[in-house]
Design a protein around this motif. Structure first.
Motif, PDB file in Angstrom:
ATOM      1  N   THR A   1      20.060  -5.365  -6.691  1.00  0.00           N
ATOM      2  CA  THR A   1      19.242  -4.737  -7.715  1.00  0.00           C
ATOM      3  C   THR A   1      19.429  -3.225  -7.701  1.00  0.00           C
ATOM      4  N   THR A   2      19.279  -2.634  -8.864  1.00  0.00           N
ATOM      5  CA  THR A   2      19.338  -1.191  -9.029  1.00  0.00           C
ATOM      6  C   THR A   2      18.041  -0.759  -9.693  1.00  0.00           C
ATOM      7  N   TRP A   3      17.400   0.261  -9.128  1.00  0.00           N
ATOM      8  CA  TRP A   3      16.074   0.665  -9.588  1.00  0.00           C
ATOM      9  C   TRP A   3      16.072   2.075 -10.153  1.00  0.00           C
ATOM     10  N   GLN A   4      15.058   2.358 -10.942  1.00  0.00           N
ATOM     11  CA  GLN A   4      14.861   3.687 -11.504  1.00  0.00           C
ATOM     12  C   GLN A   4      14.475   4.635 -10.374  1.00  0.00           C
ATOM     13  N   LYS A   5      14.999   5.859 -10.434  1.00  0.00           N
ATOM     14  CA  LYS A   5      14.678   6.851  -9.402  1.00  0.00           C
ATOM     15  C   LYS A   5      13.616   7.808  -9.945  1.00  0.00           C
ATOM     16  N   PRO A   6      12.647   8.161  -9.078  1.00  0.00           N
ATOM     17  CA  PRO A   6      11.603   9.088  -9.536  1.00  0.00           C
ATOM     18  C   PRO A   6      12.172  10.479  -9.793  1.00  0.00           C
ATOM     19  N   GLY A   7      11.647  11.110 -10.846  1.00  0.00           N
ATOM     20  CA  GLY A   7      12.070  12.461 -11.201  1.00  0.00           C
ATOM     21  C   GLY A   7      10.903  13.430 -11.059  1.00  0.00           C
ATOM     22  N   LYS A   8      10.919  14.418 -11.918  1.00  0.00           N
ATOM     23  CA  LYS A   8       9.893  15.467 -11.878  1.00  0.00           C
ATOM     24  C   LYS A   8       8.611  15.002 -12.565  1.00  0.00           C
ATOM     25  N   ILE A   9       7.554  15.722 -12.284  1.00  0.00           N
ATOM     26  CA  ILE A   9       6.277  15.492 -12.961  1.00  0.00           C
ATOM     27  C   ILE A   9       6.371  16.102 -14.360  1.00  0.00           C
ATOM     28  N   LYS A  10       5.980  15.310 -15.373  1.00  0.00           N
ATOM     29  CA  LYS A  10       5.998  15.789 -16.752  1.00  0.00           C
ATOM     30  C   LYS A  10       4.753  16.631 -17.035  1.00  0.00           C
ATOM     31  N   LYS A  11       4.728  17.288 -18.197  1.00  0.00           N
ATOM     32  CA  LYS A  11       3.603  18.146 -18.575  1.00  0.00           C
ATOM     33  C   LYS A  11       2.290  17.375 -18.635  1.00  0.00           C
ATOM     34  N   ASP A  12       2.374  16.077 -18.980  1.00  0.00           N
ATOM     35  CA  ASP A  12       1.143  15.274 -19.068  1.00  0.00           C
ATOM     36  C   ASP A  12       0.662  14.781 -17.709  1.00  0.00           C
ATOM     37  N   GLY A  13       1.367  15.134 -16.640  1.00  0.00           N
ATOM     38  CA  GLY A  13       0.958  14.749 -15.290  1.00  0.00           C
ATOM     39  C   GLY A  13       1.615  13.474 -14.780  1.00  0.00           C
ATOM     40  N   SER A  14       2.277  12.737 -15.650  1.00  0.00           N
ATOM     41  CA  SER A  14       2.962  11.513 -15.211  1.00  0.00           C
ATOM     42  C   SER A  14       4.347  11.871 -14.682  1.00  0.00           C
ATOM     43  N   ARG A  15       4.919  10.962 -13.928  1.00  0.00           N
ATOM     44  CA  ARG A  15       6.233  11.198 -13.332  1.00  0.00           C
ATOM     45  C   ARG A  15       7.326  10.615 -14.224  1.00  0.00           C
ATOM     46  N   SER A  16       8.411  11.352 -14.356  1.00  0.00           N
ATOM     47  CA  SER A  16       9.567  10.834 -15.083  1.00  0.00           C
ATOM     48  C   SER A  16      10.397   9.960 -14.134  1.00  0.00           C
TER      49      SER A  16
ATOM     50  N   GLU B   1       0.853  -1.193   0.000  1.00  0.00           N
ATOM     51  CA  GLU B   1       0.000   0.000   0.000  1.00  0.00           C
ATOM     52  C   GLU B   1       0.890   1.245   0.000  1.00  0.00           C
ATOM     53  N   PRO B   2       0.965   1.985  -1.112  1.00  0.00           N
ATOM     54  CA  PRO B   2       1.789   3.200  -1.159  1.00  0.00           C
ATOM     55  C   PRO B   2       1.364   4.222  -0.102  1.00  0.00           C
ATOM     56  N   VAL B   3       2.338   4.992   0.403  1.00  0.00           N
ATOM     57  CA  VAL B   3       2.081   5.925   1.490  1.00  0.00           C
ATOM     58  C   VAL B   3       2.048   7.386   1.041  1.00  0.00           C
ATOM     59  N   SER B   4       2.389   7.652  -0.235  1.00  0.00           N
ATOM     60  CA  SER B   4       2.386   9.026  -0.747  1.00  0.00           C
ATOM     61  C   SER B   4       2.236   8.977  -2.266  1.00  0.00           C
ATOM     62  N   ASP B   5       2.107  10.133  -2.876  1.00  0.00           N
ATOM     63  CA  ASP B   5       1.992  10.183  -4.345  1.00  0.00           C
ATOM     64  C   ASP B   5       3.271   9.676  -5.016  1.00  0.00           C
ATOM     65  N   VAL B   6       4.413  10.109  -4.508  1.00  0.00           N
ATOM     66  CA  VAL B   6       5.688   9.641  -5.084  1.00  0.00           C
ATOM     67  C   VAL B   6       5.809   8.132  -4.899  1.00  0.00           C
ATOM     68  N   ASP B   7       5.445   7.654  -3.728  1.00  0.00           N
ATOM     69  CA  ASP B   7       5.503   6.220  -3.445  1.00  0.00           C
ATOM     70  C   ASP B   7       4.563   5.456  -4.379  1.00  0.00           C
ATOM     71  N   ARG B   8       3.388   6.029  -4.674  1.00  0.00           N
ATOM     72  CA  ARG B   8       2.434   5.389  -5.592  1.00  0.00           C
ATOM     73  C   ARG B   8       3.016   5.324  -7.019  1.00  0.00           C
ATOM     74  N   ASP B   9       3.666   6.404  -7.446  1.00  0.00           N
ATOM     75  CA  ASP B   9       4.291   6.416  -8.772  1.00  0.00           C
ATOM     76  C   ASP B   9       5.396   5.364  -8.857  1.00  0.00           C
ATOM     77  N   LYS B  10       6.207   5.270  -7.798  1.00  0.00           N
ATOM     78  CA  LYS B  10       7.256   4.237  -7.757  1.00  0.00           C
ATOM     79  C   LYS B  10       6.630   2.852  -7.785  1.00  0.00           C
ATOM     80  N   PHE B  11       5.581   2.654  -7.011  1.00  0.00           N
ATOM     81  CA  PHE B  11       4.882   1.368  -6.958  1.00  0.00           C
ATOM     82  C   PHE B  11       4.414   0.955  -8.355  1.00  0.00           C
TER      83      PHE B  11
END
Length: 190
Positions: A102-117, A6-16
């Motif tokens: 393991t090495t994972w992708q790191k969350p970046g900024k929110i793109k213009k379309d609302g999705s996270r890079s 269960e993600p705990v934040s918006d960034v956590d949800r995007d990573k999930f």
């Protein structure tokens, strides 16, 4: 199992959401790495083995759990060129201790379309000091019964990289001893 998280934040949800896509790809890379090592020819394969070593400088034993270790005859070991251990006698058993990271992708900024890079996950050019200390402990703990060949494998969704004694001087026996000493010194301080 990850789907139950269960993600705990918006960034956590995007990573999930991102990791739900890349976990299966990363697992596939792990199987490709294991296949490339020829583990299917091993006499013995053990996963998640609990090991401990009592060092006389410490009050408590060092305890760990190897990701995977497998035993092969030294002839197969040298034929496969997994190590530069020329001092391993022919016919002796060699225990390869494989640590998977393991090495994972790191969350970046929110793109213009609302999705996270997300940044690309990169395979390291050199192993982490902490990972080398961990592998040095496993090698030291198993060395009383076997000739040990340590292997450190980094995985991403797009590939894998295996470090061994032949392509990484840090995994040569004398350097592993130094990493083990660093680990013990850290334990003494704690």
């Amino acid at each position: 199992k990850f789907n139950e998280y269960e993600p705990v934040s918006d960034v956590d949800r995007d990573k999930f959401e991102k990791y739900k896509e890349t976990i299966p790809q990363t697992i596939r890379q792990g199987f490709l790495a294991i296949d490339s090592l020829g583990i299917n020819k091993s006499e013995l394969v053990v996963a998640e083995d609990s090991i401990s070593k009592q060092d006389k400088r410490l009050e408590l034993p060092i305890v760990g759990r190897t990701d995977l270790h497998f035993k092969i005859q030294s002839k197969d070991f040298h034929d496969a060129e997994k190590s530069s251990s020329a001092d391993t006698p022919p016919g002796a058993s060699v225990l390869s201790v494989l640590e998977l990271k393991t090495t994972w992708q790191k969350p970046g900024k929110i793109k213009k379309d609302g999705s996270r890079s997300f940044s690309s996950a990169r395979l390291p050019s050199l192993p982490s000091k902490i990972h080398l200390q961990q592998l040095a402990f496993y090698a030291k703990a198993k060395a009383s019964a076997f000739f040990v060949s340590p292997l450190l494998c980094y995985l991403t969704a797009d590939g894998f990289k295996i470090f061994n004694q032949k392509n990484c001087a840090d995994l040569e026996p004398e350097n592993l001893n130094n990493y083990y000493e660093q680990l013990v010194n850290s334990c003494v301080r704690k």
